[in-house]
Design a protein around this motif. Structure first.
Motif, PDB file in Angstrom:
ATOM      1  N   SER A  60       0.960  -1.284   0.371  1.00  0.00           N
ATOM      2  CA  SER A  60       0.159  -0.172   0.019  1.00  0.00           C
ATOM      3  C   SER A  60       1.034   1.000   0.138  1.00  0.00           C
ATOM      4  O   SER A  60       2.047   0.871   0.452  1.00  0.00           O
ATOM      5  CB  SER A  60      -0.874   0.018   0.996  1.00  0.00           C
ATOM      6  OG  SER A  60      -1.871  -1.184   0.944  1.00  0.00           O
ATOM      7  N   GLY A  61       0.841   1.906  -0.979  1.00  0.00           N
ATOM      8  CA  GLY A  61       1.536   3.710  -1.161  1.00  0.00           C
ATOM      9  C   GLY A  61       2.227   3.119  -1.788  1.00  0.00           C
ATOM     10  O   GLY A  61       2.150   2.678  -2.879  1.00  0.00           O
ATOM     11  N   SER A  62       3.928   3.322  -1.626  1.00  0.00           N
ATOM     12  CA  SER A  62       4.493   3.010  -2.729  1.00  0.00           C
ATOM     13  C   SER A  62       6.081   1.840  -2.084  1.00  0.00           C
ATOM     14  O   SER A  62       6.559   2.229  -0.284  1.00  0.00           O
ATOM     15  CB  SER A  62       5.538   4.133  -2.775  1.00  0.00           C
ATOM     16  OG  SER A  62       6.954   4.189  -3.250  1.00  0.00           O
ATOM     17  N   GLY A  63       6.054   1.109  -2.583  1.00  0.00           N
ATOM     18  CA  GLY A  63       7.247  -0.524  -2.177  1.00  0.00           C
ATOM     19  C   GLY A  63       7.310  -1.454  -2.920  1.00  0.00           C
ATOM     20  O   GLY A  63       6.938  -0.886  -4.245  1.00  0.00           O
ATOM     21  N   SER A  64       7.860  -2.380  -2.180  1.00  0.00           N
ATOM     22  CA  SER A  64       8.936  -3.254  -3.223  1.00  0.00           C
ATOM     23  C   SER A  64       8.730  -4.759  -2.483  1.00  0.00           C
ATOM     24  O   SER A  64       8.593  -4.833  -1.351  1.00  0.00           O
ATOM     25  CB  SER A  64      10.060  -3.178  -4.043  1.00  0.00           C
ATOM     26  OG  SER A  64      11.107  -2.979  -3.035  1.00  0.00           O
ATOM     27  N   ALA A  65       8.442  -6.215  -3.068  1.00  0.00           N
ATOM     28  CA  ALA A  65       8.814  -6.952  -2.384  1.00  0.00           C
ATOM     29  C   ALA A  65       9.702  -8.337  -3.739  1.00  0.00           C
ATOM     30  O   ALA A  65       9.179  -7.913  -5.109  1.00  0.00           O
ATOM     31  CB  ALA A  65       7.386  -7.483  -1.856  1.00  0.00           C
ATOM     32  N   ASP A  66       9.977  -9.103  -2.623  1.00  0.00           N
ATOM     33  CA  ASP A  66      10.521 -10.181  -3.684  1.00  0.00           C
ATOM     34  C   ASP A  66       9.051 -11.082  -3.889  1.00  0.00           C
ATOM     35  O   ASP A  66       8.361 -11.388  -3.539  1.00  0.00           O
ATOM     36  CB  ASP A  66      11.525 -11.402  -2.750  1.00  0.00           C
ATOM     37  CG  ASP A  66      12.342 -10.239  -2.577  1.00  0.00           C
ATOM     38  OD1 ASP A  66      12.857  -9.539  -2.961  1.00  0.00           O
ATOM     39  OD2 ASP A  66      13.138 -10.574  -1.223  1.00  0.00           O
ATOM     40  N   GLY A  67       9.740 -11.634  -5.465  1.00  0.00           N
ATOM     41  CA  GLY A  67       8.765 -12.537  -5.944  1.00  0.00           C
ATOM     42  C   GLY A  67       8.224 -14.090  -4.812  1.00  0.00           C
ATOM     43  O   GLY A  67       9.061 -14.241  -4.217  1.00  0.00           O
ATOM     44  N   GLY A  68       7.563 -15.447  -5.304  1.00  0.00           N
ATOM     45  CA  GLY A  68       7.622 -16.440  -4.676  1.00  0.00           C
ATOM     46  C   GLY A  68       6.083 -16.449  -4.810  1.00  0.00           C
ATOM     47  O   GLY A  68       5.456 -15.875  -5.653  1.00  0.00           O
ATOM     48  N   ARG A  69       5.790 -17.599  -4.037  1.00  0.00           N
ATOM     49  CA  ARG A  69       5.208 -18.307  -3.821  1.00  0.00           C
ATOM     50  C   ARG A  69       3.722 -17.835  -2.557  1.00  0.00           C
ATOM     51  O   ARG A  69       3.928 -17.602  -1.855  1.00  0.00           O
ATOM     52  CB  ARG A  69       4.124 -19.149  -4.117  1.00  0.00           C
ATOM     53  CG  ARG A  69       5.556 -20.051  -4.949  1.00  0.00           C
ATOM     54  CD  ARG A  69       4.732 -22.063  -4.835  1.00  0.00           C
ATOM     55  NE  ARG A  69       3.552 -21.934  -5.182  1.00  0.00           N
ATOM     56  CZ  ARG A  69       3.238 -23.281  -3.667  1.00  0.00           C
ATOM     57  NH1 ARG A  69       3.878 -23.751  -2.908  1.00  0.00           N
ATOM     58  NH2 ARG A  69       2.531 -23.322  -4.296  1.00  0.00           N
TER      59      ARG A  69
END
Length: 242
Positions: free
Chosen positions: A14-23
């Motif tokens: 929510s807002g601005s951010g990033s995350a790693d891929g995966g399941r």
């Protein structure tokens, strides 16, 4: 074979951010978000600006606003309201575009409904293809049923299907200037089907069982096995009954 573990965790930005891929179970982006790596989930929904730097596999992919995927997409449903940029291949049972979409590879679907514009660099294979707008298919557009309502320029290298219908929608074309469309027509090298009706179409070869050439067409050669009609506002250089 070892059973895959049940995935219960969600991914949420929510807002601005990033995350790693995966399941994940569900993935949701509200705002400006990026996923680094391949992503597999049950549901992927984004509202705002989203970027997946990898491939995406989900039961449903719903994009509101703008979204991009650098790899391939595999889904039951792909729905775009706004703008979607997909650099790989797209395979889905249902594809719905309300706005615009670009596909760097090929599109494979049971049903594809385009309301706006789409550019496909490769082939487009579907059971049913409906376009209410403009499109550019770099390869073969092949579907059992093809229904095209011209609203802006449409192009495909080749078109094949059982039933092919191309109509110029007068009401929509009165608004074409809003989208910068100067020419509303379909251009193709070869159009081949069983039952064909064309308006405002330019093609080198049209081949079918029952062929009806409506107004505004320029056809190099028509090959037909049963019936042929040519409107007096169209030109056909050569006619051949097979």
């Amino acid at each position: 074979m070892e059973a895959q573990p049940i995935v219960t965790n969600d991914l949420s930005i929510s807002g601005s951010g990033s995350a790693d891929g995966g399941r994940y179970r569900n993935a949701r982006i509200n705002g400006n978000g990026r996923i680094d790596g391949d992503l597999e989930c049950r549901s992927y929904k984004s509202a705002g600006h989203s970027h997946v730097y990898g491939s995406l596999a989900a039961r449903e992919v719903i994009i509101r606003g703008s979204g991009s995927v650098s790899g391939n997409i595999r889904s039951e449903l792909l729905s775009v309201s706004g703008n979607g940029e997909f650099r790989g291949d797209v395979a889905a049972r249902q594809v719905k575009v309300n706005g615009s979409a670009g596909i760097g590879g090929s599109l494979t679907a049971d049903t594809a409904v385009i309301r706006g514009s789409v550019q496909i660099n490769g082939d487009c294979e579907a059971e049913k293809f409906e376009a209410y707008g403009g499109f550019d298919v770099g390869g073969l557009l092949n579907a059992g049923t093809i229904d095209i309502r011209l609203f802006g320029p449409c192009r495909a290298r080749e078109i094949g299907g059982e039933s092919i219908q191309v109509n110029k929608n007068g009401f929509l074309n009165s608004l074409a200037s809003l989208f910068g469309s100067k020419r509303t027509s379909l251009e193709a090298g070869t159009i081949e089907g069983d039952v064909i009706y064309l308006e405002y179409t330019s093609a080198s070869v049209v081949r079918g069982r029952d062929v009806k050439i409506g107004p505004g067409c320029e056809i190099g050669r028509v090959e037909y096995t049963n019936t042929l009609y040519v409107d007096n506002q169209s030109t056909v250089a050569e006619r051949q009954q097979l």
